[in-house]
Design an enzyme around this catalytic site. Structure first.
Site, PDB file in Angstrom:
ATOM      1  N   SER A 243       0.851  -1.188   0.000  1.00  0.00           N
ATOM      2  CA  SER A 243       0.000   0.000   0.000  1.00  0.00           C
ATOM      3  C   SER A 243       0.888   1.240   0.000  1.00  0.00           C
ATOM      4  CB  SER A 243      -0.894   0.011   1.243  1.00  0.00           C
ATOM      5  OG  SER A 243      -0.084   0.238   2.385  1.00  0.00           O
ATOM      6  N   LYS A 244       0.237   2.381  -0.034  1.00  0.00           N
ATOM      7  CA  LYS A 244       0.962   3.659  -0.094  1.00  0.00           C
ATOM      8  C   LYS A 244       1.985   3.791   1.030  1.00  0.00           C
ATOM      9  CE  LYS A 244      -1.685   6.793  -2.816  1.00  0.00           C
ATOM     10  NZ  LYS A 244      -3.049   7.249  -2.763  1.00  0.00           N
ATOM     11  N   ARG A 245       1.669   3.151   2.126  1.00  0.00           N
ATOM     12  CA  ARG A 245       2.555   3.169   3.277  1.00  0.00           C
ATOM     13  C   ARG A 245       3.977   2.706   2.910  1.00  0.00           C
ATOM     14  NH1 ARG A 245       2.321  -0.439   7.222  1.00  0.00           N
ATOM     15  NH2 ARG A 245       0.808  -1.716   6.110  1.00  0.00           N
ATOM     16  N   HIS A 246       4.058   1.792   1.928  1.00  0.00           N
ATOM     17  CA  HIS A 246       5.351   1.221   1.563  1.00  0.00           C
ATOM     18  C   HIS A 246       6.058   2.041   0.485  1.00  0.00           C
ATOM     19  CE1 HIS A 246       2.888  -2.270   2.969  1.00  0.00           C
ATOM     20  NE2 HIS A 246       3.964  -2.420   3.692  1.00  0.00           N
ATOM     21  N   GLY A 247       5.494   3.163   0.101  1.00  0.00           N
ATOM     22  CA  GLY A 247       6.091   3.957  -0.982  1.00  0.00           C
ATOM     23  C   GLY A 247       5.110   4.003  -2.138  1.00  0.00           C
TER      24      GLY A 247
END
Ligand code: GLU
Length: 463
Positions: A243-247
């Site tokens: 997800s966006k959390r990972h980049g």
């Protein structure tokens, strides 16, 4: 058999990394066999589909170079065809009109849940031999339901997951057309795969539950079944769904951040498929090697460091003119000044060894394209009295020395020897004066690139 594959994204957001991998595998499989790769836009969810998302898909596919041979087909432009198939199924008795209201259906489900059964449509309007159907209520628009087989199983050999069997009892009589006649998701997919003569369906494993429904519809239509392969999802480094959390998860964020398409493709190719220990390969090699046997059944982990490593590899291999064209917009945004400065391709060629991204490369190159602003404290530290004498001699020699790397290096050696100094004692203040920073490529290379006039002008300021 001609291989026909498709990529069928729903345009509800950006093209994400997982979608790009699905597209890549479907494309490569078609290319491997000289088959046909079809792009189909599944835009029937009117609330969530947007033209911007369609454009993002087209842009992403273009950036990656995944050219389609047919399409893009838009499901919203195929409504007449779906209605025609619904009518045909009603005629053939493989679908039926259902007048149960949403409230009634909900009540049925509630009753079944209460009885500990799996909630499903109870078949009130399902025609059977000898069964008398209820009277059609006035003014109610029916839905069309698929007459799913009551018994038996649906089994398919998934090319990724192996044999999968689902009992028909688990499957409801699916609504295939709503009261206003619009067709529903699984039905459209089945009709499209049939009409487009798809031979292999590769898609994310979030669709495994749809497959038995689609198979039953395809069978009712007398269609040949494609082979199915459900690709496991992509996880972040922490094991959670990517997800966006990972980049960045949107493919088009990657060119923005300075990734090359060939690095992304190479990375995605290995993210769920393998060819021995090969890590670095071209798309020509990939399409030659790609097969379904070596798809990985377990979830893949997105590893940004490996992507960086590949990107560095392809940056090093890239033509310097191409790198310059890619880096230029960022340099311009950052206020680079090119008049009288060394040629950008040459500078990038010199610095690309260590760059993981084009953006890093542009940042590194910036030292050649701005006025240096040496920090006063650092200058004081490095530009001691002892060094100043050597610097004066250096400036004097600069006026006449042949301006090439080797002559410059030899001249610096002589200056150092004359003043009993070591290389860093002269190189550091020179770097500061020339570039404003202490870390640069080798000083003789930097001097050569800047050229005599710029070097003399900047060194004078330190004397
Ligand atoms: N439209 C679906 C999605 O974007 C894919 C459907 C399919 O490949 O069958 O998830």
């Amino acid at each position: 058999m001609t291989v026909r594959t498709r990529f069928a994204p729903s345009p509800t957001g950006y093209l994400h990394v997982g979608g790009a991998r699905t597209a890549l595998y479907s494309w490569a499989y078609a290319r491997h066999f000289g088959g046909t790769f079809i792009l189909r836009i599944e835009d029937t969810d009117l609330e969530r589909s947007t033209p911007e998302a369609v454009q993002a898909i087209l842009d992403g596919m273009k950036w990656l170079g995944l050219e389609h041979d047919e399409g893009p087909f838009y499901q919203m432009q195929r409504m007449d065809r779906y209605r025609e198939v619904v009518a045909g199924m009603l005629d053939a008795g493989t679908a039926y009109l259902c007048y149960s209201s949403p409230d009634e259906v909900e009540a049925m489900r509630e009753r079944m849940r209460a009885a500990g059964e799996k909630p499903r449509y109870d078949g009130t309007w399902r025609p059977e031999d000898g069964k008398v159907l209820p009277t059609v209520p006035e003014g109610v628009k029916p839905v069309v339901r698929f007459k799913n087989p009551l018994d038996g199983d649906v089994t398919w050999t998934d090319v990724v997951k192996g044999t999968i069997t689902i009992g028909n009892k688990e499957l409801d009589d699916l609504v295939i057309a709503r009261p206003d006649g619009t067709p529903t998701y699984n039905f459209c997919v089945a009709v499209d795969d049939w009409d487009m003569k798809i031979t292999h369906v590769l898609r994310g494993d979030d669709h495994v539950n749809n497959t038995p429904r689609q198979i039953n519809i395809l069978r009712a239509l007398g269609a040949e079944l494609p082979l199915y392969g459900h690709l496991p999802m992509i996880l972040g480094t922490d094991g959670a769904k990517l997800s966006k959390r990972h980049g960045a998860v949107s493919v088009m964020d990657y060119p923005e951040q300075g990734y090359l398409p060939e690095a992304m493709l190479n990375y995605l190719a290995r993210l769920g498929w393998s060819h021995g220990d090969d890590e670095v390969f071209s798309m020509a090699q990939f399409t030659e090697w790609f097969n379904l046997e070596h798809l990985t059944a377990s979830a893949a982990q997105f590893n940004p460091e490996k992507l960086n490593w590949l990107n560095n590899h392809y940056i090093k291999a890239a033509d310097n003119e191409r790198l310059a064209a890619l880096a230029l917009p960022k340099l311009e945004r950052d206020g680079a000044r090119f008049d009288g400065a060394p040629a950008l391709p040459t500078v990038l060629g010199l610095m690309k060894e260590r760059a993981n991204t084009i953006n890093e490369l542009a940042d590194a190159a910036m030292l050649f394209y701005r006025d240096p602003q040496p920090d006063a404290e650092q200058l004081a530290l490095h530009l001691t009295e002892a060094v100043r004498g050597a610097l004066a001699l250096f400036a004097e020699r600069c006026a006449t020395v042949a301006w090439d790397k080797a002559s410059l290096a030899a001249m610096i050696k002589e200056v150092l020897a004359g003043h009993s100094l070591k290389m860093p004692q002269l190189a550091m203040p020179l770097r500061l004066l020339l570039t404003g920073q202490l870390q640069t490529p080798a000083i003789d290379v930097v001097l050569e690139l800047f050229g005599r006039d710029v070097v003399l002008a900047r060194v004078q300021k330190g004397l």
